[in-house]
Motif scaffolding. Sequence first.
Motif, PDB file in Angstrom:
ATOM      1  N   ALA A  63      31.150  34.200  45.729  1.00  0.00           N
ATOM      2  CA  ALA A  63      32.245  35.119  46.026  1.00  0.00           C
ATOM      3  C   ALA A  63      33.525  34.381  46.388  1.00  0.00           C
ATOM      4  O   ALA A  63      34.627  34.868  46.128  1.00  0.00           O
ATOM      5  CB  ALA A  63      31.838  36.057  47.168  1.00  0.00           C
ATOM      6  N   LEU A  64      33.390  33.217  46.975  1.00  0.00           N
ATOM      7  CA  LEU A  64      34.563  32.420  47.329  1.00  0.00           C
ATOM      8  C   LEU A  64      35.143  31.688  46.122  1.00  0.00           C
ATOM      9  O   LEU A  64      36.365  31.555  45.976  1.00  0.00           O
ATOM     10  CB  LEU A  64      34.176  31.411  48.410  1.00  0.00           C
ATOM     11  CG  LEU A  64      35.274  30.487  48.940  1.00  0.00           C
ATOM     12  CD1 LEU A  64      36.399  31.296  49.576  1.00  0.00           C
ATOM     13  CD2 LEU A  64      34.692  29.492  49.937  1.00  0.00           C
ATOM     14  N   ALA A  65      34.273  31.221  45.225  1.00  0.00           N
ATOM     15  CA  ALA A  65      34.723  30.413  44.082  1.00  0.00           C
ATOM     16  C   ALA A  65      35.549  31.218  43.087  1.00  0.00           C
ATOM     17  O   ALA A  65      36.545  30.718  42.547  1.00  0.00           O
ATOM     18  CB  ALA A  65      33.511  29.797  43.378  1.00  0.00           C
ATOM     19  N   ALA A 125      33.086  43.750  42.171  1.00  0.00           N
ATOM     20  CA  ALA A 125      34.406  43.292  42.626  1.00  0.00           C
ATOM     21  C   ALA A 125      35.146  42.555  41.516  1.00  0.00           C
ATOM     22  O   ALA A 125      36.360  42.729  41.336  1.00  0.00           O
ATOM     23  CB  ALA A 125      34.250  42.397  43.853  1.00  0.00           C
ATOM     24  N   SER A 126      34.428  41.729  40.740  1.00  0.00           N
ATOM     25  CA  SER A 126      35.054  41.006  39.628  1.00  0.00           C
ATOM     26  C   SER A 126      35.554  41.965  38.557  1.00  0.00           C
ATOM     27  O   SER A 126      36.673  41.817  38.033  1.00  0.00           O
ATOM     28  CB  SER A 126      34.059  40.018  39.014  1.00  0.00           C
ATOM     29  OG  SER A 126      33.647  39.065  39.965  1.00  0.00           O
ATOM     30  N   GLY A 127      34.736  42.948  38.203  1.00  0.00           N
ATOM     31  CA  GLY A 127      35.137  43.917  37.186  1.00  0.00           C
ATOM     32  C   GLY A 127      36.331  44.747  37.624  1.00  0.00           C
ATOM     33  O   GLY A 127      37.261  44.978  36.838  1.00  0.00           O
ATOM     34  N   LEU A 128      36.324  45.183  38.891  1.00  0.00           N
ATOM     35  CA  LEU A 128      37.448  45.957  39.399  1.00  0.00           C
ATOM     36  C   LEU A 128      38.720  45.112  39.417  1.00  0.00           C
ATOM     37  O   LEU A 128      39.803  45.590  39.070  1.00  0.00           O
ATOM     38  CB  LEU A 128      37.123  46.469  40.810  1.00  0.00           C
ATOM     39  CG  LEU A 128      38.194  47.329  41.486  1.00  0.00           C
ATOM     40  CD1 LEU A 128      38.540  48.541  40.628  1.00  0.00           C
ATOM     41  CD2 LEU A 128      37.718  47.768  42.872  1.00  0.00           C
ATOM     42  N   GLY A 129      38.588  43.846  39.791  1.00  0.00           N
ATOM     43  CA  GLY A 129      39.739  42.942  39.793  1.00  0.00           C
ATOM     44  C   GLY A 129      40.314  42.764  38.397  1.00  0.00           C
ATOM     45  O   GLY A 129      41.544  42.747  38.208  1.00  0.00           O
ATOM     46  N   PRO A 176      39.861  42.902  45.332  1.00  0.00           N
ATOM     47  CA  PRO A 176      38.495  43.400  45.529  1.00  0.00           C
ATOM     48  C   PRO A 176      37.529  42.323  46.038  1.00  0.00           C
ATOM     49  O   PRO A 176      36.661  42.604  46.878  1.00  0.00           O
ATOM     50  CB  PRO A 176      38.093  43.882  44.121  1.00  0.00           C
ATOM     51  CG  PRO A 176      39.383  44.198  43.454  1.00  0.00           C
ATOM     52  CD  PRO A 176      40.343  43.166  43.959  1.00  0.00           C
ATOM     53  N   MET A 177      37.669  41.078  45.557  1.00  0.00           N
ATOM     54  CA  MET A 177      36.773  40.023  46.013  1.00  0.00           C
ATOM     55  C   MET A 177      37.079  39.640  47.460  1.00  0.00           C
ATOM     56  O   MET A 177      36.163  39.370  48.247  1.00  0.00           O
ATOM     57  CB  MET A 177      36.880  38.797  45.114  1.00  0.00           C
ATOM     58  CG  MET A 177      35.732  37.812  45.284  1.00  0.00           C
ATOM     59  SD  MET A 177      34.131  38.482  44.768  1.00  0.00           S
ATOM     60  CE  MET A 177      34.350  38.488  42.987  1.00  0.00           C
ATOM     61  N   LEU A 178      38.354  39.622  47.819  1.00  0.00           N
ATOM     62  CA  LEU A 178      38.705  39.345  49.207  1.00  0.00           C
ATOM     63  C   LEU A 178      38.176  40.447  50.119  1.00  0.00           C
ATOM     64  O   LEU A 178      37.706  40.179  51.233  1.00  0.00           O
ATOM     65  CB  LEU A 178      40.222  39.219  49.353  1.00  0.00           C
ATOM     66  CG  LEU A 178      40.883  38.058  48.600  1.00  0.00           C
ATOM     67  CD1 LEU A 178      42.394  38.071  48.829  1.00  0.00           C
ATOM     68  CD2 LEU A 178      40.288  36.722  49.032  1.00  0.00           C
ATOM     69  N   ALA A 179      38.243  41.692  49.656  1.00  0.00           N
ATOM     70  CA  ALA A 179      37.694  42.806  50.440  1.00  0.00           C
ATOM     71  C   ALA A 179      36.185  42.668  50.597  1.00  0.00           C
ATOM     72  O   ALA A 179      35.632  42.960  51.673  1.00  0.00           O
ATOM     73  CB  ALA A 179      38.040  44.132  49.766  1.00  0.00           C
ATOM     74  N   LEU A 180      35.514  42.213  49.539  1.00  0.00           N
ATOM     75  CA  LEU A 180      34.066  41.997  49.630  1.00  0.00           C
ATOM     76  C   LEU A 180      33.738  40.919  50.650  1.00  0.00           C
ATOM     77  O   LEU A 180      32.827  41.081  51.478  1.00  0.00           O
ATOM     78  CB  LEU A 180      33.512  41.610  48.257  1.00  0.00           C
ATOM     79  CG  LEU A 180      32.033  41.194  48.220  1.00  0.00           C
ATOM     80  CD1 LEU A 180      31.140  42.338  48.674  1.00  0.00           C
ATOM     81  CD2 LEU A 180      31.636  40.721  46.826  1.00  0.00           C
TER      82      LEU A 180
END
Length: 492
Positions: free
Chosen positions: A311-313, A436-440, A463-467
């Motif tokens: 998720a960070l990468a 999150a990736s798809g939404l981004g 979205p990934m930051l929110a996750l």
Amino acid sequence: MPGNAPAGDAHPHNHGILGKFLKLAGAQWVRDGLHTLFMIVLARKSVGDYGGFMLAFGLGQFILFLGEFGLNQPLVTSLSRRYARTGEILAQYTVIKAVLFVAGVAAVVGVALQQGYDEGLVMLVLVISLGVGLEPLSGTFFVACRVRGRQDQEALIRAVAALLGYGWAFGALLLGAGPVWMGLFKVVENTANLVGGAFAVLRWEHLAGLNLGRKALARIWGTTKNGLEFLIMALAAITYNKSNLFFLQNAGGQEAVARYSATWELVDGVSVLVCSLLLSNVLFPLFARLWKTGRDEFHRLAKVSAQWLLALALPLVFVLAAESDRLIGLIYGPAYADAVWMQKYLAPTVLCAFVHNLAAYLMLSQGKQRLLLFIYLAGLGLNLGLCAALIPAHPLAGAAVAILLTKAAVAAATVGYCQKTIGLFTLKTLLPILVASGLGAVLYLGLAPFVPREVAELGAIAPMLALLARLWRARRVRGLAPGDPGRGMEKP
């Protein structure tokens, strides 16, 4: 008793991972910030000198990697044993590293001479190799700090040493000294690390018996043989990471090396921060101990770490690629325009590095170093073939593609093994990341034609930051131990 868990880590869930990481990260940020600033000033001053420094550092990394990765990993395992004779173990590894230091410097200088580098470049390779080669010697004592959970002592020493070393570097640069005099800053920095690390460790009462008696000397050869797989593994890994520099030097000269290195410094710097500090210095000692003392906790921590790293990468890869023009232009200037498009090629290596290094340390913790050695040797063969095929005709593009394909192949092998044996990624941990990736991606593609690029890029990573924020809050709400990222997110 030497080898026992530090008092602060007595409970299996109270690892203090975040606190230890932040202490080491603070020292690393001091050093990396100073290093980055120095190299940027040097790069703007002279493309040729910058390329020479990067080539010298590339050769010096062979000595560093042999001593750090090649011996520090078995050293962690040895010191983690319940009744480890800490003083004797440190003495043995110090002797072995000293021998490798001398042999490594001689070999690196020999390679520089064999390649026909001019006298100034050979001397720069020598001083950088001497400085970089001292780092594994100090690392022996820092490993003892980590096993005892005293990353705070290591962080303080490293920060002070960095200030001394880069004080020399900037002083020499301002005085107009030549590259060789500037290159001595690594000798200053790592001499301070060695003195400080030895002083910190030798103050401990249970190391009062540190010596090299007959029995200890007799075991050195045995220790060397036991670490041979690690040494070969380290040599293979650093060779496939740096070989494109040497092909690039022959195909395009020091200026081509400089332009490739401008983006690699950014991309690799992100990887090193996590892979070196969090994985090598904090998580690996935990994995090594938990494999012996708590397999359920080992599996839980491995899966949680994999979820967080993935998720960070992903947002880091996106930002490095999308903002490559601004990052390179702002930092290095117009002379490095080729680095802009190369950074788009190289950004995915951050993802490869994160997941591969986690998998590699999990394999080492399980005693699978022989299999890991085979993977690294296969990666080396692939990389040399790609470099030979791609770089002569297309120097910069070939160098970037060769390292990307190599890192992707090695990561696929190590992560694939851990997925099969540990179940590193599960649907439960992957599904939120995929969503999150798809939404981004939808937000980015939908916003890009209508709003400034900054807004679209923020939408892509939001979205990934929110996750990541939600995972962090879940950790806090569930009453998890301080410094234990994600406990309770998933059961093994």
